[in-house]
Design a protein around this motif. Sequence first.
Motif, PDB file in Angstrom:
ATOM      1  N   ALA A   1       0.839  -1.199   0.000  1.00 40.63           N
ATOM      2  CA  ALA A   1       0.000   0.000   0.000  1.00 40.63           C
ATOM      3  C   ALA A   1       0.877   1.254   0.000  1.00 40.63           C
ATOM      4  N   ASP A   2       0.271   2.386  -0.322  1.00 38.47           N
ATOM      5  CA  ASP A   2       0.981   3.669  -0.345  1.00 38.47           C
ATOM      6  C   ASP A   2       0.566   4.575   0.817  1.00 38.47           C
ATOM      7  N   VAL A   3      -0.700   4.463   1.200  1.00 38.12           N
ATOM      8  CA  VAL A   3      -1.248   5.226   2.326  1.00 38.12           C
ATOM      9  C   VAL A   3      -1.987   4.231   3.212  1.00 38.12           C
ATOM     10  N   ILE A   4      -1.646   4.187   4.487  1.00 40.38           N
ATOM     11  CA  ILE A   4      -2.381   3.280   5.376  1.00 40.38           C
ATOM     12  C   ILE A   4      -2.923   4.056   6.577  1.00 40.38           C
ATOM     13  N   GLY A   5      -3.862   3.419   7.264  1.00 40.28           N
ATOM     14  CA  GLY A   5      -4.467   4.009   8.449  1.00 40.28           C
ATOM     15  C   GLY A   5      -5.403   2.994   9.062  1.00 40.28           C
TER      16      GLY A   5
ATOM     17  N   LYS B   1      -2.494   3.243  -3.612  1.00 45.73           N
ATOM     18  CA  LYS B   1      -3.295   2.274  -2.857  1.00 45.73           C
ATOM     19  C   LYS B   1      -3.503   2.772  -1.428  1.00 45.73           C
ATOM     20  N   VAL B   2      -4.773   3.001  -1.074  1.00 48.25           N
ATOM     21  CA  VAL B   2      -5.154   3.457   0.269  1.00 48.25           C
ATOM     22  C   VAL B   2      -5.738   2.257   1.004  1.00 48.25           C
ATOM     23  N   TYR B   3      -5.160   1.940   2.151  1.00 52.87           N
ATOM     24  CA  TYR B   3      -5.466   0.652   2.803  1.00 52.87           C
ATOM     25  C   TYR B   3      -5.731   0.823   4.301  1.00 52.87           C
ATOM     26  N   SER B   4      -6.770   0.145   4.788  1.00 51.95           N
ATOM     27  CA  SER B   4      -7.076   0.150   6.214  1.00 51.95           C
ATOM     28  C   SER B   4      -6.414  -1.048   6.884  1.00 51.95           C
ATOM     29  N   ALA B   5      -5.550  -0.761   7.840  1.00 55.58           N
ATOM     30  CA  ALA B   5      -4.812  -1.814   8.555  1.00 55.58           C
ATOM     31  C   ALA B   5      -5.666  -2.397   9.686  1.00 55.58           C
ATOM     32  N   GLY B   6      -5.024  -3.124  10.608  1.00 56.30           N
ATOM     33  CA  GLY B   6      -5.737  -3.710  11.740  1.00 56.30           C
ATOM     34  C   GLY B   6      -6.150  -2.656  12.755  1.00 56.30           C
TER      35      GLY B   6
END
Length: 245
Positions: A120-124, A191-196
């Motif tokens: 991913a490129d941006v996570i949160g 790629k914007v991705y939601s982590a745990g």
Amino acid sequence: MEASPRNSIKKQGVSIITCTNRQNYLRNLFNNYSRQHYSKKELIIIVNNNKIPLAPYQKLAKKYRNIHIFRIPGHVSLGACLNYAVSKTKYSYIAKFDDDDYYAPYYLTDSLNVFQRTKADVIGKRAHYMYLRGSKTLILRFPHDEHRPVTKLPGATLVIKRNVLNNVRFPDQNVGEDDLFCIRSKRKGYKVYSAGKYNFVAIRRKNSSNHTWIISDKELLAHHKKVPGVKNYKKFVQRKPKGVL
């Protein structure tokens, strides 16, 4: 306020950026930084207020390594402050910390692992825990948005690859700058991705009028799942990533 040119090659590590206009969260801000079990880190603090004295920040900063403090006038937007903070960073990942939330010791380590795993490129953390101080209740927000690509992420949980910030800036506004940043990043193909959901807790103070986002505990409890039997939310949310000794 324009960001200064950045070097094309940056050191591997994490730069934490925080914009604050409330002096009473000074210690929380420093504690969140110091407890991170991650060696290559720095903290860029932007005091977005003309009246707050910088001396207490500077005095406390001497006890730690790699903390840099700047002031920007109060009329400058949060988005512009964040862009300025980014221009002062030296590492290849940028993490946005809010001054009043809780970041567990493995927050940064866990975040970097997500980048390696997902490309991913941006996570949160779209799925995240929130503690309501007024009702002493822990809730879980958006539990189905864990470990998946998303369109928006809470600003307090953003961790961003530097190359994204070379092409996408935070919008010049005080509210919704995080949502719009994520949307713009996605439009550019990142790629914007939601982590745990673990290792972070958003803290909701008793008086919601002090928050940027005004909403009552009653309304939050009506729409989100209550987590029963938690006496210590800090201990509850802490998770050591796999492979970490």
